[in-house]
Design an enzyme around this catalytic site. Structure first.
Site, PDB file in Angstrom:
ATOM      1  N   LYS A  12       0.829  -1.380  -0.032  1.00  0.00           N
ATOM      2  CA  LYS A  12      -0.016   0.097  -0.080  1.00  0.00           C
ATOM      3  C   LYS A  12       0.804   1.177  -0.003  1.00  0.00           C
ATOM      4  CE  LYS A  12       0.581   1.081   4.487  1.00  0.00           C
ATOM      5  NZ  LYS A  12       1.462   2.430   4.939  1.00  0.00           N
ATOM      6  N   PRO A  94       9.629  -4.638  -0.010  1.00  0.00           N
ATOM      7  CA  PRO A  94      10.892  -4.335   0.705  1.00  0.00           C
ATOM      8  C   PRO A  94      10.422  -4.247   2.101  1.00  0.00           C
ATOM      9  CG  PRO A  94      10.688  -2.377  -0.655  1.00  0.00           C
ATOM     10  CD  PRO A  94       9.528  -3.541  -1.219  1.00  0.00           C
ATOM     11  N   GLY A  98       7.517   1.110   4.462  1.00  0.00           N
ATOM     12  CA  GLY A  98       6.373   2.068   4.618  1.00  0.00           C
ATOM     13  C   GLY A  98       5.305   1.742   3.829  1.00  0.00           C
ATOM     14  N   GLY A 102       4.688  -6.615   5.616  1.00  0.00           N
ATOM     15  CA  GLY A 102       4.380  -7.747   6.636  1.00  0.00           C
ATOM     16  C   GLY A 102       3.123  -7.894   7.011  1.00  0.00           C
ATOM     17  N   SER A 103       2.333  -6.651   7.063  1.00  0.00           N
ATOM     18  CA  SER A 103       0.937  -6.532   7.470  1.00  0.00           C
ATOM     19  C   SER A 103      -0.049  -7.228   6.524  1.00  0.00           C
ATOM     20  CB  SER A 103       0.343  -5.401   8.000  1.00  0.00           C
ATOM     21  OG  SER A 103       1.057  -4.663   8.726  1.00  0.00           O
ATOM     22  N   ASP A 136      -2.185  -2.230  10.764  1.00  0.00           N
ATOM     23  CA  ASP A 136      -2.580  -2.225   9.370  1.00  0.00           C
ATOM     24  C   ASP A 136      -3.265  -3.266   8.487  1.00  0.00           C
ATOM     25  OD1 ASP A 136      -1.224   0.220   9.074  1.00  0.00           O
ATOM     26  OD2 ASP A 136       0.393  -0.350   8.001  1.00  0.00           O
TER      27      ASP A 136
END
Length: 296
Positions: A12, A94, A98, A102-103, A136
């Site tokens: 995102k 990556p 930001g 991971g989320s 997130d």
């Protein structure tokens, strides 16, 4: 069902990110628009009958106990005895960028295992589990571009017009905790509303393109960016590199990636060769998550 392969976990971008306050428990209150893009990780899940959870890193090595395994353990509490999974992750988004990689992986894992284990938990229950993993995660579970408030748990879907963005990630990453603990972080940006945005005491109207589609344009800013530029000069380098190409860039989220909206003309979309070690992509935004509708 024994396995589900090629599950996308999209990244995102934060079109803006305002910090409007801080709760007594230390969590920051934010406002942002989260936009899905087509830069994705890929997950594969296979059923295990021994109750074990295992993970295979197909590209970049991940921490031993990452969000995906934590998500799987949280959901396994609802599964029948003996149900486990082997999870393969091809990491492309990556880390410390930001971009919510991971989320997003954790959300895709929850959606996939909810099917693999035949749990049929509703989206609202998955979101409750996801919020305990990270602020997130509920956004990615919701599957829509969204106006996000609170600590990330208040989500209002919005429709955004199709667009292409240049995204640049320098080799250096940023630790979210260092930014949010900084004394010079702005924590009192005025509260905005969807229908009439307000920032720095100036009222700005979103452009209504009809059918509930809003073009947020250049509204707002990222309150974390000044601190990030102090902690990580590469953020400034990336902004200036895109600026040399006539693109107005800003940081996304709390990482070191920056982005800029690309011209609509295909003839004007060629970027200069990026500095060594940078990850640069041209990304299209997504109307919905590729796994939209996987949970009711």
């Amino acid at each position: 069902m024994k396995a589900i392969y090629d599950l996308p976990a999209p990244a995102k971008l934060n079109l803006f990110l305002h910090i409007t306050g801080r709760r007594d428990d230390g969590y920051h209150l934010l406002q942002s628009v989260f936009m899905l893009i087509d830069w994705c990780d890929t997950l594969h899940v296979e059923l295990r009958h021994d109750g074990q959870l295992s993970r295979e890193d197909l590209t970049t090595p991940l921490p031993a106990d990452d969000l995906v395994l934590r998500a799987a353990r949280a959901l396994q509490a609802h599964a029948a005895p003996g149900q486990g999974a082997h999870i393969g992750i091809a990491k492309h988004v990556p880390a410390q960028a930001g971009m919510g990689g991971g989320s997003s992986d954790a959300a895709t894992c929850l959606l996939a295992l909810n099917r693999l284990w035949n749990l049929n938990l509703p989206l609202s229950r998955l979101a409750q589990i996801g919020l305990k993993l990270g602020a997130d995660v509920p956004f990615f579970l919701g599957g829509r571009n969204a106006w996000v408030e609170g600590i990330g748990e208040k989500i209002t879907p919005v429709n955004l017009p199709p667009a292409r963005f240049a995204v640049a990630k320098p080799p250096e990453g940023l630790d979210t905790r260092l930014i949010f603990s900084a004394d010079d972080l702005e924590r009192a940006t005025p509260v905005a509303i969807i229908s009439g945005f307000a920032a720095d005491s100036e009222q700005l109207e979103a452009t209504n393109l009809g059918n509930g589609v809003y073009d947020f344009g250049d509204f707002g800013h990222n309150d974390l960016q000044p601190v990030a530029q102090r902690l990580c000069p590469a953020v400034t380098d990336a902004i200036e590199w895109l600026g040399l190409q006539g693109l107005k860039a800003r940081m996304t989220g709390s990482g070191s990636s920056v982005f800029a909206k690309m011209p609509q003309s295909p003839q004007e979309t060629k970027l200069l060769e990026a500095p060594r070690g940078w990850q640069v992509r041209q990304c299209d935004n997504l109307a919905v998550h590729p796994l939209w509708g996987w949970a009711t």
